[in-house]
Design a protein around this motif. Structure first.
Motif, mmCIF file in Angstrom:
data_model
loop_
_atom_site.group_PDB
_atom_site.id
_atom_site.type_symbol
_atom_site.label_atom_id
_atom_site.label_comp_id
_atom_site.label_asym_id
_atom_site.label_seq_id
_atom_site.Cartn_x
_atom_site.Cartn_y
_atom_site.Cartn_z
ATOM 1 N N ILE A 135 43.790 1.728 11.969
ATOM 2 C CA ILE A 135 43.125 2.432 12.710
ATOM 3 C C ILE A 135 42.584 1.970 13.939
ATOM 4 C CG2 ILE A 135 41.080 3.916 12.530
ATOM 5 C CD1 ILE A 135 41.452 4.259 9.843
ATOM 6 N N THR A 136 42.602 2.695 14.804
ATOM 7 C CA THR A 136 42.329 2.186 16.301
ATOM 8 C C THR A 136 40.943 1.700 16.460
ATOM 9 O OG1 THR A 136 44.015 3.429 17.346
ATOM 10 C CG2 THR A 136 42.408 2.743 18.917
ATOM 11 N N ASN A 137 40.614 0.561 17.102
ATOM 12 C CA ASN A 137 39.481 0.070 17.429
ATOM 13 C C ASN A 137 38.380 1.011 17.898
ATOM 14 O OD1 ASN A 137 37.340 -1.995 17.472
ATOM 15 N ND2 ASN A 137 37.964 -2.292 19.683
ATOM 16 N N GLY A 138 37.381 1.125 17.297
ATOM 17 C CA GLY A 138 36.232 2.090 17.788
ATOM 18 C C GLY A 138 36.381 3.488 17.141
ATOM 19 N N VAL A 139 37.557 3.683 16.468
ATOM 20 C CA VAL A 139 37.572 5.288 15.945
ATOM 21 C C VAL A 139 36.538 5.636 15.165
ATOM 22 C CG1 VAL A 139 39.241 6.564 14.505
ATOM 23 C CG2 VAL A 139 39.873 5.540 16.392
ATOM 24 N N LYS A 140 36.405 4.693 13.896
ATOM 25 C CA LYS A 140 35.336 4.724 12.790
ATOM 26 C C LYS A 140 33.977 5.133 13.167
ATOM 27 C CE LYS A 140 38.038 3.103 9.029
ATOM 28 N NZ LYS A 140 38.136 1.930 7.686
ATOM 29 N N PRO A 141 33.512 4.335 14.244
ATOM 30 C CA PRO A 141 32.041 4.624 14.627
ATOM 31 C C PRO A 141 32.036 5.911 15.491
ATOM 32 C CG PRO A 141 32.879 2.632 15.710
ATOM 33 C CD PRO A 141 33.766 2.789 14.543
ATOM 34 N N LEU A 142 33.296 6.000 16.490
ATOM 35 C CA LEU A 142 33.080 7.098 17.214
ATOM 36 C C LEU A 142 32.962 8.589 16.304
ATOM 37 C CD1 LEU A 142 33.473 8.715 19.830
ATOM 38 C CD2 LEU A 142 35.967 8.512 19.679
ATOM 39 N N VAL A 143 33.940 8.678 15.198
ATOM 40 C CA VAL A 143 33.976 9.754 14.433
ATOM 41 C C VAL A 143 32.498 9.802 13.846
ATOM 42 C CG1 VAL A 143 34.837 10.575 12.121
ATOM 43 C CG2 VAL A 143 36.324 9.630 14.041
ATOM 44 N N LYS A 144 31.812 8.807 13.273
ATOM 45 C CA LYS A 144 30.713 8.707 12.895
ATOM 46 C C LYS A 144 29.378 9.412 13.638
ATOM 47 C CE LYS A 144 27.114 5.889 10.264
ATOM 48 N NZ LYS A 144 27.174 4.726 9.845
ATOM 49 N N ALA A 145 29.475 9.075 14.960
ATOM 50 C CA ALA A 145 28.776 9.667 15.811
ATOM 51 C C ALA A 145 29.034 10.951 16.307
ATOM 52 C CB ALA A 145 28.677 8.611 17.276
#
Length: 307
Positions: free
Chosen positions: A161-171
């Motif tokens: 999974i691309t860097n930053g995707v998980k926190p972006l989705v959470k936000a």
């Protein structure tokens, strides 16, 4: 007489910070090349914004000048109307080379040691040099004979999974946004990504198999190409009573351009040249979390959103 609209120009550094000379260069570009008066805000070591008033008749030409200014530079400039910056309710992502680093069809091709041949066709298709449907048909035919019995389980462990995707989705979920992945790739992994990230929708293509689960070189059902991606974006927006102008499409390939064109905002993520040229915004950084800078959130606000 053309009315003036309040806009924001966002600069995002590709590196760890914005050096002073870069900030000064962009300020000079806005003041002397665009002939605009500005107010300025610093959102982080990597992001700076300028608030400007632009005649509506000049918006498109200034947008192109901002994009041209970034060519070969170590930053991106994004221009948008101030009222639209945070008013984004639907995000539709491409999967391969966007939500994940890899191209799934090339991972499958590696089981038959033909990834280079498939990659060459993929590259041309994503650059807009080949019709997507024809290129997919050609690539899928090359996969014929591969045993798919365990392939999806194995690929789930291989994809990154691309860097930053998980926190972006959470936000974005915290902000109440609807989220979807629309992929020219394949359903088992699109569904996996949907579940892994907690997205609302996943759409992709289906590979045909014989009675022994051997890939038969064909796809089943409709092809999720550029036209279908655009239709799906509008369909999801309608279902959730979201104005398409409040939708954002994010991708890297030529088959993402049509969904960008029907959305209010399109982001070319480390994209092919044709896509960078046509998308409203380009983001060539190391983290998709930088989408939150485009939306006008500062470092402290982002920290709260991703808690």
């Amino acid at each position: 007489m053309s009315e003036e609209i309040s806009c924001v120009i966002t600069m995002i550094s590709h590196g760890d910070d914005i050096i002073d000379i870069t900030s000064e260069d962009v300020q000079d570009f806005i003041s002397f090349d665009l002939h605009l008066e500005t107010d300025i805000a610093l959102h982080s070591y990597r992001c700076q914004e300028w608030y400007v008033n632009i005649k509506s008749s000049e918006f498109n030409s200034i947008l192109q000048k901002c994009k041209s200014n970034c060519v070969g530079k170590d930053y991106d400039l994004i221009l948008q109307k101030s009222e639209d910056q945070k008013n984004k309710k639907l995000f539709v992502f491409d999967m391969d080379s966007t939500l994940i680093y890899q191209e799934v069809i090339e991972l499958i091709a590696s089981y038959a040691n033909i990834e280079d041949k498939v990659a060459e066709i993929t590259e041309r298709a994503m650059n807009g040099e080949l019709d997507f449907n024809e290129s997919l048909k050609e690539r899928v035919q090359l996969l014929k004979g591969i045993d798919s019995t365990n392939i999806w389980k194995e690929l789930k462990e291989k994809i990154e999974i691309t860097n930053g995707v998980k926190p972006l989705v959470k936000a974005l979920k915290k902000l109440g946004c609807t989220l979807a992945v629309c992929s020219g790739g394949f359903t088992p992994l699109a569904e996996h990504i949907k579940e892994e990230l907690g997205l609302d929708y996943a759409y992709a293509n289906n590979l045909g198999v014989d009675e022994n689960l051997i890939l038969n070189g064909e796809t089943i059902g409709r092809i999720v190409n550029g036209d279908i991606k655009a239709e799906l974006l509008l369909e999801i927006a309608k279902k959730h009573n979201i104005d398409p102008k409040q939708a954002v499409a994010i991708g890297d390939g030529a088959n993402d351009l049509k969904m960008m064109s029907v959305a209010g905002f399109g982001i070319a993520w480390n994209a092919k040249p044709k896509v960078q040229l046509e998308a409203l915004a380009c983001l060539n950084t190391k983290s998709l979390l930088d989408v939150l800078y485009i939306m006008g959130y500062n470092e402290k606000q982002i920290e709260e959103l991703i808690k």
